[in-house]
Design a protein around this motif. Structure first.
Motif, PDB file in Angstrom:
ATOM      1  N   GLY A  64       3.873 -46.031  95.615  1.00  0.00           N
ATOM      2  CA  GLY A  64       4.865 -47.176  95.568  1.00  0.00           C
ATOM      3  C   GLY A  64       4.112 -48.521  95.895  1.00  0.00           C
ATOM      4  O   GLY A  64       3.177 -48.676  96.545  1.00  0.00           O
ATOM      5  N   PHE A  65       4.582 -49.630  95.091  1.00  0.00           N
ATOM      6  CA  PHE A  65       3.866 -50.991  95.073  1.00  0.00           C
ATOM      7  C   PHE A  65       3.909 -51.446  96.649  1.00  0.00           C
ATOM      8  O   PHE A  65       3.012 -51.871  97.006  1.00  0.00           O
ATOM      9  CB  PHE A  65       4.635 -51.931  94.193  1.00  0.00           C
ATOM     10  N   GLY A  66       5.200 -51.440  97.230  1.00  0.00           N
ATOM     11  CA  GLY A  66       5.193 -51.750  98.576  1.00  0.00           C
ATOM     12  C   GLY A  66       4.510 -51.105  99.429  1.00  0.00           C
ATOM     13  O   GLY A  66       3.768 -51.897 100.327  1.00  0.00           O
ATOM     14  N   TYR A 171       9.595 -54.830  97.354  1.00  0.00           N
ATOM     15  CA  TYR A 171       8.678 -55.482  98.643  1.00  0.00           C
ATOM     16  C   TYR A 171       8.640 -56.787  98.379  1.00  0.00           C
ATOM     17  O   TYR A 171       8.947 -57.557  99.314  1.00  0.00           O
ATOM     18  CB  TYR A 171       7.410 -54.667  98.682  1.00  0.00           C
ATOM     19  N   PRO A 172       8.110 -57.353  97.122  1.00  0.00           N
ATOM     20  CA  PRO A 172       8.033 -58.661  97.171  1.00  0.00           C
ATOM     21  C   PRO A 172       9.384 -59.441  97.338  1.00  0.00           C
ATOM     22  O   PRO A 172       9.267 -60.492  97.888  1.00  0.00           O
ATOM     23  CB  PRO A 172       7.309 -58.863  95.791  1.00  0.00           C
ATOM     24  N   LEU A 173      10.407 -58.859  96.964  1.00  0.00           N
ATOM     25  CA  LEU A 173      11.777 -59.363  97.050  1.00  0.00           C
ATOM     26  C   LEU A 173      12.091 -59.566  98.508  1.00  0.00           C
ATOM     27  O   LEU A 173      12.667 -60.657  98.948  1.00  0.00           O
ATOM     28  CB  LEU A 173      12.895 -58.756  96.163  1.00  0.00           C
ATOM     29  N   GLN A 174      11.942 -58.497  99.034  1.00  0.00           N
ATOM     30  CA  GLN A 174      12.331 -58.512 100.548  1.00  0.00           C
ATOM     31  C   GLN A 174      11.438 -59.634 101.295  1.00  0.00           C
ATOM     32  O   GLN A 174      12.197 -60.095 102.213  1.00  0.00           O
ATOM     33  CB  GLN A 174      11.970 -57.016 101.272  1.00  0.00           C
ATOM     34  N   MET A 175      10.325 -59.675 100.806  1.00  0.00           N
ATOM     35  CA  MET A 175       9.468 -60.880 101.537  1.00  0.00           C
ATOM     36  C   MET A 175      10.225 -62.184 101.496  1.00  0.00           C
ATOM     37  O   MET A 175      10.018 -62.907 102.377  1.00  0.00           O
ATOM     38  CB  MET A 175       8.146 -60.701 100.840  1.00  0.00           C
TER      39      MET A 175
END
Length: 239
Positions: A64-66, A171-175
């Motif tokens: 997974g990327f995240g 992950y990047p969006l959640q950040m």
């Protein structure tokens, strides 16, 4: 005991079969900065190559990327951490421009807004999906972000305090969402976007893009999580 890092910035590079791209990527790491290559199950010798080229390579078995990004974040020791894809689509030589506002204290999170260098650099389906997600982020948070791309910079301890939980494409969006919720100054700066080396594991197919959109839609559906505020106003993104 507080660890003092000898590096001003750590660069997290998620990696899955990127042996063809790693020489270009690692030779363009800014002098004195450390590359942390997070191998996510490569079968092409990527982690050994990364070590041979002077990077710090670690293994993250959970796909997974995240998962890869967060493993790199927890392995980092520098005060400021950057993220960048390891497929040569983004040039790490531009990271000082991205990290600069974080290093000088004028921003808390800086995103690299991708500017394609050729027609084939960014598949239309992936670009449209990204534009729609960015529009939803602007509508929800008021942050004028136009791209949810992988090149970004922030302070390590503050990122860890966000308590990021997504381990896939969200992950990047959640950040960004949690940073906005915490009152971070979020901005973006243009970076060139080249055709990647090799086939994308996410945006190279409609199926991969659809899965990424599903992951990010699930993050958007989350109720805002309480996170430590930084007491900073939001900064508008670069138009």
């Amino acid at each position: 005991m507080i660890k003092i890092s000898p590096f001003p910035v750590d660069i997290v590079l998620p990696c899955l079969d990127e042996a063809e791209a790693l020489p270009y990527v690692l030779e363009r790491i800014p002098p004195g900065w450390r590359a942390i290559v997070v191998d996510n199950g490569s079968t092409d010798g990527s982690p050994d190559l990364a070590r041979d080229l002077g990077a710090y390579a670690i293994h993250k078995p959970r796909r997974g990327f995240g998962a890869a990004c967060h493993a790199g974040l927890t392995a980092a020791t520098a005060d400021v951490v950057c993220f960048c894809d390891g497929d040569a689509s983004l040039d790490p030589g531009f990271l000082p421009t991205v990290a600069g506002p974080v290093l000088d204290g004028t921003a808390d999170l800086v995103l690299g807004r991708r500017r394609p260098t050729s027609r084939g650099a960014w598949p239309v389906h992936a670009r449209l999906a990204n534009l729609e997600l960015a529009r939803r982020v602007r509508r929800r948070t008021g942050v004028r972000v136009h791209d949810l791309g992988p090149m970004r910079a922030a302070r390590r301890e503050a990122l860890l305090a966000l308590g990021l939980t997504d381990r896939r494409s969200g992950y990047p969006l959640q950040m960004v969402l949690r940073a906005a919720n915490a009152g971070w100054r979020v901005t973006e700066t243009d970076v060139p976007y080249r055709p990647r080396t090799g086939r994308s594991k996410v945006t190279g197919t409609w199926r991969g893009t659809w899965q990424a959109v599903r992951d990010m839609s699930a993050v958007l559906a989350e109720r805002p999580a309480p996170v430590p505020a930084r007491g900073a106003r939001l900064a508008g993104g670069v138009r």
